[in-house]
Design an enzyme around this catalytic site. Structure first.
Site, mmCIF file in Angstrom:
data_model
loop_
_atom_site.group_PDB
_atom_site.id
_atom_site.type_symbol
_atom_site.label_atom_id
_atom_site.label_comp_id
_atom_site.label_asym_id
_atom_site.label_seq_id
_atom_site.Cartn_x
_atom_site.Cartn_y
_atom_site.Cartn_z
ATOM 1 N N SER A 232 50.842 46.417 -31.820
ATOM 2 C CA SER A 232 49.988 45.933 -32.900
ATOM 3 C C SER A 232 50.799 45.253 -33.995
ATOM 4 O O SER A 232 51.918 45.656 -34.298
ATOM 5 C CB SER A 232 49.221 47.115 -33.498
ATOM 6 O OG SER A 232 48.699 46.791 -34.768
ATOM 7 N N TYR B 133 47.369 40.056 -35.586
ATOM 8 C CA TYR B 133 46.356 39.900 -36.624
ATOM 9 C C TYR B 133 46.776 38.634 -37.350
ATOM 10 O O TYR B 133 47.767 38.611 -38.066
ATOM 11 C CB TYR B 133 46.352 41.101 -37.574
ATOM 12 C CG TYR B 133 45.545 42.274 -37.079
ATOM 13 C CD1 TYR B 133 44.264 42.099 -36.580
ATOM 14 C CD2 TYR B 133 46.052 43.571 -37.142
ATOM 15 C CE1 TYR B 133 43.513 43.180 -36.138
ATOM 16 C CE2 TYR B 133 45.302 44.656 -36.705
ATOM 17 C CZ TYR B 133 44.026 44.440 -36.205
ATOM 18 O OH TYR B 133 43.293 45.508 -35.780
ATOM 19 N N LYS C 241 40.865 39.027 -28.125
ATOM 20 C CA LYS C 241 40.357 40.414 -28.060
ATOM 21 C C LYS C 241 39.153 40.566 -28.986
ATOM 22 O O LYS C 241 39.238 40.224 -30.168
ATOM 23 C CB LYS C 241 41.467 41.379 -28.485
ATOM 24 C CG LYS C 241 41.063 42.848 -28.540
ATOM 25 C CD LYS C 241 42.290 43.725 -28.737
ATOM 26 C CE LYS C 241 41.976 45.201 -28.731
ATOM 27 N NZ LYS C 241 41.499 45.716 -30.017
ATOM 28 N N HIS D 78 36.395 47.098 -30.405
ATOM 29 C CA HIS D 78 37.392 47.771 -31.246
ATOM 30 C C HIS D 78 37.123 49.284 -31.300
ATOM 31 O O HIS D 78 37.345 49.943 -32.319
ATOM 32 C CB HIS D 78 37.367 47.175 -32.663
ATOM 33 C CG HIS D 78 38.692 47.149 -33.361
ATOM 34 N ND1 HIS D 78 39.436 46.014 -33.524
ATOM 35 C CD2 HIS D 78 39.420 48.122 -33.973
ATOM 36 C CE1 HIS D 78 40.543 46.284 -34.200
ATOM 37 N NE2 HIS D 78 40.552 47.562 -34.481
HETATM 38 C C1 FNR Z 1 42.751 50.478 -33.059
HETATM 39 N N1 FNR Z 1 42.518 49.228 -32.482
HETATM 40 C C2 FNR Z 1 43.313 48.162 -32.851
HETATM 41 N N2 FNR Z 1 43.141 46.940 -32.269
HETATM 42 C C3 FNR Z 1 43.939 45.899 -32.580
HETATM 43 O O1 FNR Z 1 43.774 44.822 -32.034
HETATM 44 N N3 FNR Z 1 44.954 46.072 -33.498
HETATM 45 C C4 FNR Z 1 45.185 47.241 -34.127
HETATM 46 O O2 FNR Z 1 46.100 47.370 -34.929
HETATM 47 C C5 FNR Z 1 44.325 48.333 -33.830
HETATM 48 N N4 FNR Z 1 44.480 49.539 -34.459
HETATM 49 C C6 FNR Z 1 43.729 50.614 -34.066
HETATM 50 C C7 FNR Z 1 43.965 51.861 -34.643
HETATM 51 C C8 FNR Z 1 43.272 52.976 -34.192
HETATM 52 C C9 FNR Z 1 43.563 54.317 -34.802
HETATM 53 C C10 FNR Z 1 42.314 52.846 -33.157
HETATM 54 C C11 FNR Z 1 41.569 54.051 -32.611
HETATM 55 C C12 FNR Z 1 42.057 51.616 -32.612
HETATM 56 C C13 FNR Z 1 41.502 49.056 -31.416
HETATM 57 C C14 FNR Z 1 42.092 49.339 -30.041
HETATM 58 O O3 FNR Z 1 42.966 48.319 -29.641
HETATM 59 C C15 FNR Z 1 40.994 49.437 -28.965
HETATM 60 O O4 FNR Z 1 40.186 48.292 -29.009
HETATM 61 C C16 FNR Z 1 40.120 50.676 -29.130
HETATM 62 O O5 FNR Z 1 40.913 51.799 -29.443
HETATM 63 C C17 FNR Z 1 39.327 50.957 -27.873
HETATM 64 O O6 FNR Z 1 38.392 51.976 -28.078
HETATM 65 P P1 FNR Z 1 38.630 53.502 -27.605
HETATM 66 O O7 FNR Z 1 38.753 53.489 -26.127
HETATM 67 O O8 FNR Z 1 39.835 53.992 -28.312
HETATM 68 O O9 FNR Z 1 37.409 54.225 -28.075
#
Ligand code: FNR
Length: 379
Positions: A119, A143, A251, A275
């Site tokens: 990330s 990002y 994404k 997300h």
């Molecule tokens: C994320 N996700 C996320 N996505 C992304 O593109 N950059 C990021 O920095 C983050 N940070 C992040 C932090 C936390 C604590 C979570 C739980 C999620 C989203 C992640 O990539 C993904 O899309 C989701 O976690 C998928 O859903 P589930 O399976 O965790 O419910």
């Protein structure tokens, strides 16, 4: 091996392989703020529930007597050969779960061969994380900051550190309404862990009147300003396409028409994702959006999936609906919280084992054999 150890040596696994119990242990390990940040979703949590419900609408329909003695879960995803069509989703500020944060996750990635998507909001620099992931392939999640010189600098750094794909997250230009974090006043990536990639970036520092070491307040203000970039449109993608030759993956796609636009704008893949229900409450369950995206663009680009994968059968359902690969999210944070690097290894290995078994027990020898005929819709 696990059953043998249990019966011959009276040795149980180090931590639960039942992910529900693992989640409970993680919740008990972490303080309220960090736990709320990891577990929480947008609004009332309807999207998170929709993610689970979308899996319930499909059932696997096993075929018998198909000789599954020799089998393989291997698959090439965006040109990268992988042991299984599984990656670790980009999750920011992982030091919230464990002091070793992304370094532990990257080492687990190296041990399992399952790539980590690092990330932009990681708590270590993406150069450090790249080093910890050894020879295992790694992808970089952007990002996209407001200032293009910073975006270009991030991309160049990612290329130099050996990341082999660029994942651009589209659903978080603004942070969703997250009551658990709002109630705690907790936004970890703003202060401290999670802004390190900005604060150490030469292009970012060039924008500051004084270095962060001298005026942290101003640096954080600039970081928050750069991070939120809601004016981006499809036309801006040309800039990314011209800036890098890495495969570009968008994404956060949830609709067929957006997927077609993605294909028209020359990207290499999309990730169907909401997300993890953290952005728009009341949104479509991600798996419910997958078939229409695959039908719209599956022959033109690779369609990946995340949001709600909670075991091998979930992964198999997404693959059967046409996902080229799936990304595991929160569950590996439960492993990280309870056991650091080993905890992530355990979670990843159990997912791979369960996927292999689900593939075999439904009558498939390879992932490429798995298609929609493996599924029936349930009322
Ligand atoms: C994320 N996700 C996320 N996505 C992304 O593109 N950059 C990021 O920095 C983050 N940070 C992040 C932090 C936390 C604590 C979570 C739980 C999620 C989203 C992640 O990539 C993904 O899309 C989701 O976690 C998928 O859903 P589930 O399976 O965790 O419910």
């Amino acid at each position: 091996e696990i059953y043998l150890r249990g019966s011959m040596m009276n040795q149980r696994p180090r931590r639960p392989l039942d992910w529900q119990r693992l989640e409970e242990q993680a919740a008990a390990t972490l303080a309220r703020g960090p736990w709320g940040y990891i577990a929480g979703g947008a609004g009332r949590g309807d999207t998170m529930r929709a993610n689970q419900a979308a899996f319930d609408r499909w059932a696997l329909s096993p075929r018998m007597l198909r000789d599954v003695a020799q089998r393989s879960t291997a698959r090439t995803v965006l040109g990268t050969p992988l042991p299984a069509p599984v990656l670790l989703a980009p999750i920011g500020v992982q030091t919230l779960a464990h002091p070793d944060g992304e370094l532990a996750t990257a080492r687990a990635s190296a041990r399992t061969g399952v790539p980590l998507v690092t990330s932009s909001a990681s708590s270590f620099t993406f150069e450090e994380i790249a080093e910890a992931s050894g020879d295992t392939p790694r992808w970089y999640q952007l990002y996209w900051p407001k200032d293009r010189t910073i975006a270009t600098s991030f991309i160049r750094r990612a290329e130099a550190a050996g990341y082999s794909a660029l994942v651009v997250t589209l659903d978080t230009w603004l942070l969703g309404w997250r009551p658990m974090d709002l109630d705690e006043g907790f936004l970890p990536f703003l202060w401290g862990e999670g802004n390190v990639n900005y604060l150490q970036d030469p292009a970012f520092r060039a924008l500051l009147a004084a270095p962060p070491e001298e005026d942290m307040q101003a640096a954080i203000g600039q970081f928050a300003f750069q991070f939120s970039n809601p004016a981006v449109t499809w036309e801006d993608l040309a800039f990314l396409r011209e800036t890098t030759e890495l495969p570009i993956v968008l994404k956060g796609i949830l609709r067929a028409d957006d997927a077609r636009l993605a294909a028209e704008h020359g990207v290499d893949g999309v990730i169907v994702s909401n997300h993890g229900g953290r952005q728009v409450d009341g949104a479509i369950g991600a798996l419910a959006a997958l078939p229409e995206v695959v039908d719209a663009v599956g022959d033109r680009l690779e369609v990946l999936f995340d949001s709600g994968i909670r075991g091998g059968s979930d992964a198999l359902k997404a693959l059967a609906l046409g996902a080229r690969a799936v990304l595991l999210g929160r569950p590996y944070m439960w492993g990280l919280a309870t056991g650091g690097e080993d905890g992530v290894v355990d979670v990843v290995r159990s997912l791979l084992a369960e996927l292999d078994l689900a593939m075999a027990l439904t009558g498939h020898r390879t992932i490429d054999d798995v298609d929609r005929s493996a599924l029936v819709a349930t009322p």
